[in-house]
Design an enzyme around this catalytic site. Structure first.
Site, short mmCIF file in Angstrom:
data_model
loop_
_atom_site.label_atom_id
_atom_site.label_comp_id
_atom_site.label_asym_id
_atom_site.label_seq_id
_atom_site.Cartn_x
_atom_site.Cartn_y
_atom_site.Cartn_z
N HIS A 57 0.85 -1.20 0.00
CA HIS A 57 0.00 0.00 0.00
C HIS A 57 0.88 1.24 0.00
O HIS A 57 2.10 1.15 0.13
CB HIS A 57 -0.98 -0.01 1.18
CG HIS A 57 -0.35 0.09 2.54
ND1 HIS A 57 0.50 -0.87 3.04
CD2 HIS A 57 -0.45 1.04 3.51
CE1 HIS A 57 0.88 -0.51 4.27
NE2 HIS A 57 0.33 0.64 4.56
N HIS A 59 1.38 3.96 1.95
CA HIS A 59 1.92 4.74 3.07
C HIS A 59 3.44 4.85 2.99
O HIS A 59 4.13 3.90 2.62
CB HIS A 59 1.50 4.13 4.41
CG HIS A 59 0.04 4.35 4.71
ND1 HIS A 59 -0.67 3.54 5.55
CD2 HIS A 59 -0.82 5.30 4.26
CE1 HIS A 59 -1.93 3.98 5.62
NE2 HIS A 59 -2.04 5.04 4.84
N HIS A 62 6.12 2.40 3.99
CA HIS A 62 6.23 1.18 3.19
C HIS A 62 6.80 1.45 1.80
O HIS A 62 7.02 0.53 1.02
CB HIS A 62 4.86 0.51 3.05
CG HIS A 62 4.29 0.09 4.37
ND1 HIS A 62 4.24 -1.21 4.79
CD2 HIS A 62 3.79 0.84 5.39
CE1 HIS A 62 3.72 -1.25 6.02
NE2 HIS A 62 3.44 -0.02 6.40
N HIS A 114 -7.31 -1.03 5.84
CA HIS A 114 -6.27 -0.08 6.27
C HIS A 114 -6.19 1.06 5.24
O HIS A 114 -6.25 2.23 5.59
CB HIS A 114 -4.95 -0.84 6.38
CG HIS A 114 -3.79 0.00 6.80
ND1 HIS A 114 -3.68 0.55 8.05
CD2 HIS A 114 -2.66 0.38 6.12
CE1 HIS A 114 -2.54 1.24 8.12
NE2 HIS A 114 -1.91 1.14 6.97
N ASP A 133 -0.05 -3.98 6.17
CA ASP A 133 -0.69 -3.48 7.39
C ASP A 133 -2.14 -3.97 7.50
O ASP A 133 -2.97 -3.32 8.12
CB ASP A 133 -0.66 -1.95 7.43
CG ASP A 133 0.73 -1.41 7.73
OD1 ASP A 133 1.65 -2.23 7.96
OD2 ASP A 133 0.90 -0.18 7.73
N HIS A 171 4.80 -4.54 10.45
CA HIS A 171 5.29 -3.89 11.68
C HIS A 171 5.52 -4.88 12.81
O HIS A 171 4.87 -5.93 12.88
CB HIS A 171 4.26 -2.86 12.19
CG HIS A 171 4.12 -1.66 11.33
ND1 HIS A 171 4.82 -0.49 11.55
CD2 HIS A 171 3.36 -1.43 10.23
CE1 HIS A 171 4.49 0.40 10.64
NE2 HIS A 171 3.60 -0.14 9.81
FE FE Z 1 2.67 0.87 8.12
ZN ZN Z 2 0.18 1.65 6.51
#
Ligand code: FE
Ligand code: ZN
Length: 253
Positions: A57, A59, A62, A114, A133, A171
């Site tokens: 994704h 973010h 990442h 997410h 995530d 994570h």
């Molecule tokens: Fe993350």
């Molecule tokens: Zn994320």
């Protein structure tokens, strides 16, 4: 077909990146690179170049190293075709598509929740899941873009993967997830036992990832929204409603 080695490496404060590489190969893939220095280090340590970047994704934690890695290694970037916030995509993919990396087949599993275009990569040959995530050990990602309906549906798809699937998530959140899980499921002996191991891993500075899906199915409250224990706490028999309330409770925990 050969089983890939997967090397977990830390990035930023609590992210994990994964180097995927066949034994003796000179090329590797990295999942969700955000820390350029760490990515270069793991590639150098394994004496290989980077051919593919897999993104779950958009973010920053990442994707932050994508542009530099692409420039340095000329790697091909794979990501969801509709995620317009992803950087520099070379191989756009969509839900249920299968892609081949180093002769292994990865199925693209769409897991909105997410983010709306979040995807997981499932290696069907060796039951390896890169979960980003969406799913963590004893937890799940925050619901930034999706709805409880969508997020629960996404988790329900992951629940049906083979039980021996190894989950490689984005994570190291296991210890804080444990504290929340224990707060709503304090009598669960298996959870208490797993908690002991999690704490030991932490004090030894070792990761708790990968985690096995079988264990998550038994212990992760976010995969157990149909369980009586949680239906009672959240006063509903509807797993979507239970998920919604559980996610909210975790956000405020
Ligand atoms: Fe993350
Ligand atoms: Zn994320």
């Amino acid at each position: 077909m050969q089983k890939p080695n997967i090397y977990l490496f830390p990035q930023l404060s609590d992210n994990y990146g994964y180097l995927v590489k066949l034994p003796h190969a000179k090329e590797a893939a990295i999942v969700d690179p955000s820390d350029l220095e760490m990515c270069e280090k793991i590639l150098d340590l394994n004496d290989c170049s980077l051919s593919h970047i897999l993104l779950t994704h958009h973010h920053d934690d990442h994707t932050a190293a994508v542009a530099d890695l692409k420039k340095k290694y000329n790697a091909k970037v794979i990501g969801h075709e509709l995620d317009d916030q992803l950087p520099n995509i070379d191989i756009p993919v969509k839900a249920n598509e299968e892609i081949s990396i180093f002769n292994n087949t990865y199925k693209i599993i769409s897991t909105p929740g997410h983010t709306m275009q979040h995807i997981c990569y499932f290696n069907q040959d060796y039951s390896i899941l890169f979960a980003g995530d969406t799913l963590f050990s004893l937890g799940c990602g925050r619901m930034f873009e999706g709805t409880p309906e969508l997020f629960w549906k996404s988790l329900s798809i992951l629940k049906k993967l083979p039980k021996d699937t190894l989950v490689y998530c984005g994570h190291e959140y296991t210890h804080s997830n444990l504290l929340f899980a224990l707060s709503i499921d304090p009598k669960n002996e298996d959870l208490i036992t797993y908690g002991g191991w999690i704490k030991k891993q932490g004090s030894d500075a070792r990761p708790t990832i990968p985690t096995e899906l079988r264990k998550e199915l038994n212990l992760n409250p976010f995969l157990r929204c149909e369980d009586e224990v949680f239906q009672k706490i959240y006063n509903s028999k509807d797993p979507v409603e239970v998920f919604k309330k559980m996610r909210l409770a975790k956000d405020n925990f």
